[in-house]
Design a protein around this motif. Structure first.
Motif: not given
Length: 115
Positions: A37, A39, A46, A94, A108
């Motif tokens: 994961w 974000r 990122r 995310y 996302g």
């Protein structure tokens, strides 16, 4: 071809919780993959948030340790990110990511934490 679809984002007050899901579909043996994961917030790069490998070992960014939990359900081709104790600085889009012969990303899901 593999498709990743994230869901579960939304608007929450500081201190609240959200649970994100990432469903994988297509030609993939999901249980063999490592799931990440990430974000990204406006103006920032990122950032890797959490990782779970095929033996369910996990790793977290220092900024989310003790608050976020990554998990997976291989029978459902789904990875999860449980986010508790959310802070305004957790506001971001995310994304889930995995590598299966090439890198795959979802589109996302937006998480917004109000103070």
């Amino acid at each position: 071809q593999v498709r990743l679809v994230e869901s579960g984002g939304g608007l929450v007050q500081a201190g609240g919780s959200l649970s994100l899901s990432c469903v994988a579909s297509g030609s993939i043996i999901f249980r063999m993959t490592t799931i990440h994961w990430y974000r990204q917030s406006p103006g920032n790069q990122r950032e890797l948030v959490a990782t779970i490998n095929r033996t369910r070992d996990t790793d977290y960014a220092d900024s989310v340790k003790g608050r976020f939990t990554i998990s997976r359900d291989n029978a459902k081709n789904t990875a999860y990110l449980q986010m508790n104790g959310l802070k305004p600085e957790d506001t971001a889009v995310y994304y889930c990511n995995l590598y299966w012969y090439r890198d795959y990303w979802g589109r996302g899901t937006q998480v917004t934490v109000s103070s």
